[in-house]
Enzyme design. Structure first.
Site, PDB file in Angstrom:
ATOM      1  N   GLY A  72      -1.061  27.825  70.354  1.00 29.99           N
ATOM      2  CA  GLY A  72      -0.646  29.218  70.216  1.00 29.99           C
ATOM      3  C   GLY A  72      -1.352  29.957  69.096  1.00 29.99           C
ATOM      4  O   GLY A  72      -1.934  31.030  69.313  1.00 29.99           O
ATOM      5  N   CYS A 119       2.616  27.781  63.897  1.00 30.72           N
ATOM      6  CA  CYS A 119       2.705  26.950  65.098  1.00 30.72           C
ATOM      7  C   CYS A 119       3.155  27.827  66.262  1.00 30.72           C
ATOM      8  O   CYS A 119       4.347  28.119  66.409  1.00 30.72           O
ATOM      9  CB  CYS A 119       3.680  25.792  64.895  1.00 30.72           C
ATOM     10  SG  CYS A 119       3.815  24.717  66.341  1.00 30.72           S
ATOM     11  N   GLY A 120       2.189  28.253  67.079  1.00 29.59           N
ATOM     12  CA  GLY A 120       2.509  29.134  68.193  1.00 29.59           C
ATOM     13  C   GLY A 120       3.317  28.461  69.275  1.00 29.59           C
ATOM     14  O   GLY A 120       4.296  29.031  69.784  1.00 29.59           O
TER      15      GLY A 120
END
Length: 341
Positions: free
Chosen positions: A261, A94-95
């Site tokens: 992201g 999870c950016g």
């Protein structure tokens, strides 16, 4: 089973419009020792999953809620670990969450930081070790550069049939596997007006490819499967490099409000393979709501399955939206909540 005397405390952020809920008190306990193992353990635990559902679902959350449990790192090389979750379960990457965690770690004092410089916040996540490089000026966070795990193209021009006709998808790994499709190839455009259609067709593409051989990770079957579909519009080139707009449809039909992201990392891998990010050129990556990430190739790494991997760097910013204390009343008939798509 949870009851009304137990509390979960969270700090909430948004990164380019996408929510991120950080659990700072009341997280469950795990028997596993690494973040990747805790993800697998959580998937099989009703007790742990109750807390995820409590925080994700209405009336405390909403269908597109995202967040994490802050957990111990895999070893002393990282500041802490993060187990990401959303309404379909637990993601491998999870950016936008990594960006939010970097801001939170500095603003809360979780890590010692440089008030007039860059602080590296190192985080263990299910797909590996990532770094949020947090810049401050006068003690105020001004930007974050998310340095992702090695990312690479997996397959190009994979045919897919949808309810709108056939198209081709480029598969790329950016901590999770994404199917990238030009929206125009299906007569679509990445706009709020077409959001519902993009979501439904994105689900079709994800599930059409999810169980294929192409969706198998080369070395870790815990990373198998297509996490999301990225629809993109090519907006031409700026002086600095390619300019694109995207909607990432992740999980089973949730729409990322940010440019995504880890999805941006996957797009960087493809564009780098195409020779479009040479030298100092960057990807200007916009979301469906007009927010922006800027992505660049940090360095090339080892070859994966015959394809060159890169270390993506994605510049973004996250902002605190609130602090919460959540309870579960044992008399509440809705228990762990509900979801309306």
């Amino acid at each position: 089973m949870w009851h009304s005397t137990e509390t979960v405390r969270t700090v909430d952020y948004h990164t380019a419009g996408e929510p991120f809920r950080i659990v700072i008190e009341g997280a469950p306990r795990w028997d596993s020792n690494t973040v990747a193992q805790r993800r697998v353990e959580s998937q099989g635990s009703k007790e742990i999953d109750l807390i995820r559902k409590l925080l994700c679902r209405e009336p405390r959350g909403h269908s597109d809620m995202y967040g994490c449990f802050v957990v111990p790192p895999d070893d002393a090389g990282a500041d802490f670990g993060a187990l990401f979750w959303h309404n379909d379960g637990y993601s491998t990457a999870c950016g936008h969450g990594t960006v939010a965690l970097g801001v939170w770690a500095v603003e809360s004092g979780k890590v010692h930081s440089n008030p007039n410089g860059v602080t590296a916040v190192t985080i263990d996540v299910p797909s590996g070790r990532v770094i949020a490089h947090v810049t401050q000026r006068g003690g105020t966070v001004t930007s974050v550069v998310f340095e992702n795990v090695p990312s690479y193209s997996v397959a190009r021009d994979v045919p897919v049939n949808t309810s709108l006709g056939s198209c081709t998808a480029d598969l790329a790994f950016g901590g999770a596997l994404y199917a990238c499709v030009a929206a125009s190839s299906l007569g679509l455009e990445v706009t709020p007006e077409q959001y519902s259609t993009l979501i439904e067709v994105g689900r079709e593409i994800k599930w059409a490819l999810n169980d294929s051989e192409l969706a198998r990770h080369a070395s870790d079957n815990r990373l198998n499967g297509v996490y999301g579909t990225i629809f993109y519009d090519d907006l031409g080139d700026l002086d600095t490099g390619p300019h694109q707009r995207n909607l990432t449809v992740f999980g089973d039909g949730w729409g990322d409000r940010s440019p995504c992201g880890s999805g941006t990392a996957a797009r960087l891998a493809i564009l780098a393979e195409d020779g479009k990010l040479t030298g100092s050129r960057v990807l200007t990556h916009d979301s469906i709501i007009g927010t922006r990430f800027v992505g660049r190739v940090g360095r090339k790494t080892a070859t994966v399955n015959g394809r060159a991997a890169i270390t993506p760097e994605v510049e973004a910013m996250a902002y605190k939206t609130g602090e919460h204390s959540f309870l579960l009343d044992p008399q509440d008939p809705l228990s762990d909540g509900f979801v309306l798509r």
